[in-house]
Design an enzyme around this catalytic site. Structure first.
Site, PDB file in Angstrom:
ATOM      1  N   ASP A 211     121.251 -26.299 103.054  1.00 12.66           N
ATOM      2  CA  ASP A 211     121.582 -25.657 101.778  1.00 12.66           C
ATOM      3  C   ASP A 211     120.420 -24.826 101.235  1.00 12.66           C
ATOM      4  OD1 ASP A 211     123.316 -25.144  99.587  1.00 12.66           O
ATOM      5  OD2 ASP A 211     122.321 -26.675  98.394  1.00 12.66           O
ATOM      6  N   SER A 235     126.705 -22.654  94.497  1.00 13.73           N
ATOM      7  CA  SER A 235     127.412 -22.902  95.753  1.00 13.73           C
ATOM      8  C   SER A 235     128.829 -23.389  95.454  1.00 13.73           C
ATOM      9  CB  SER A 235     126.672 -23.954  96.578  1.00 13.73           C
ATOM     10  OG  SER A 235     125.354 -23.530  96.873  1.00 13.73           O
ATOM     11  N   GLN A 285     128.624 -21.026 104.138  1.00  9.67           N
ATOM     12  CA  GLN A 285     128.669 -21.368 102.720  1.00  9.67           C
ATOM     13  C   GLN A 285     129.150 -20.160 101.925  1.00  9.67           C
ATOM     14  OE1 GLN A 285     125.289 -21.946  99.496  1.00  9.67           O
ATOM     15  NE2 GLN A 285     125.512 -23.871 100.633  1.00  9.67           N
TER      16      GLN A 285
END
Length: 295
Positions: A211, A235, A285
């Site tokens: 991440d 996100s 993502q």
């Protein structure tokens, strides 16, 4: 405190965060509890809850059945000052594969929800996208925290105190926009101190690392940088596939690119390689991105 001692302390803190407690009560789900990293922003770091929900799911499976994919949604901002409750639903157990749904809660509502699939080691066909050529060695690059002179003290502290050593191959975008506005970049990353040998811990720690920085392939394409006043980034979801074993306390190359951005959303994809060129994992993502009109 020496640099080595500080590095070990940051990794020990991560290990404490990943050391979940098993709840005594169980209905149709396995219940675990955990704590969060202190964060200058006050929000739970997304990679942390990714790693925690994965650890919780793997605690319901034999050690030899390893995660190969996960798909998760960030539902609400988490509060880093509060603990988390993680519920794992044992959806399916087959001869070779298992499926788990794992959700993290705060104040009785879910902040993150994922489904992950696990498989016993099995022989089969094999190929992999090769690692890009011409990437500088990580030892020739400066750590990120040495490239943010003039940043807000909280930003410097965040980079200095995190358990990961991250080094941008391309100029980082903390304080100003990148000159080359292309939707791709690469970073080297590893934990600042050795981790135990448990492969489940390394898989979870890789989720933790996945991440970090992946959003920047989107920002870079539009001349946007983290310190831009009024910038909002969050996100939305995160998917990850584990291809081959790797240690996260050894250097890994994270190659990132963004194929699309539209409607206040941007998609980023990443490939993680070991230093010897093995493709370790793939990541995708989507983020919400709101850029001030004056930018």
């Amino acid at each position: 405190m020496s640099e080595a001692t500080a590095a070990q302390a940051s990794v020990d803190q991560l290990l404490a965060v990943l050391d979940l407690d098993a709840g005594q009560a169980r209905t149709t789900e396995d219940i675990f509890t955990g704590v969060s990293h202190p964060m200058p922003t006050g929000r739970v770091y997304g990679g942390q809850v990714l790693a925690q929900t994965l650890i919780a799911a793997e605690r319901t499976l034999p050690e030899e059945r390893a995660v190969h994919s996960m798909h998760g949604y960030f539902l609400r901002p988490g509060d880093a000052s509060q603990g988390l409750t993680i519920a794992v639903d044992r959806i399916h157990d087959g001869r070779s594969f298992s499926t788990r749904r794992s959700q993290a809660y705060q104040n009785g509502v879910p902040i993150f929800s994922m489904i992950a699939s696990f498989q016993d080691e099995d022989p089969g066909v094999e190929h992999a996208e090769p690692m890009p050529e011409g990437i500088p060695d990580p030892d020739s690059l400066l750590p990120d925290e040495q490239l943010v002179e003039g940043a807000h003290p909280s930003a410097i502290r965040l980079l200095r105190d995190r358990p990961a050593d991250v080094r941008h191959v391309d100029p980082p975008m903390f304080l100003e926009a990148a000159e080359d506005r292309t939707p791709r970049q690469s970073v080297w990353m590893r934990m600042r101190a050795p981790l135990p040998d448990d492969p489940r811990l390394h898989r979870a720690a890789l989720a933790y690392l996945s991440d970090m920085t992946i959003q920047e392939s989107i920002l870079r394409a539009h001349g946007v940088f983290w310190n831009l006043p009024g910038l909002k980034v969050a996100s939305l979801d995160h998917a990850m596939w584990w291809h081959r074993p790797a240690r996260v306390d050894e250097w890994l190359l994270y190659v990132q690119e963004s194929p699309s951005a539209r409607g206040g959303r941007g998609l980023a994809k990443g490939r993680v390689y070991s230093r010897d060129g093995a493709l370790v994992a793939s990541v995708a993502q989507e983020i919400m991105i709101r850029v001030p009109e004056s930018a």
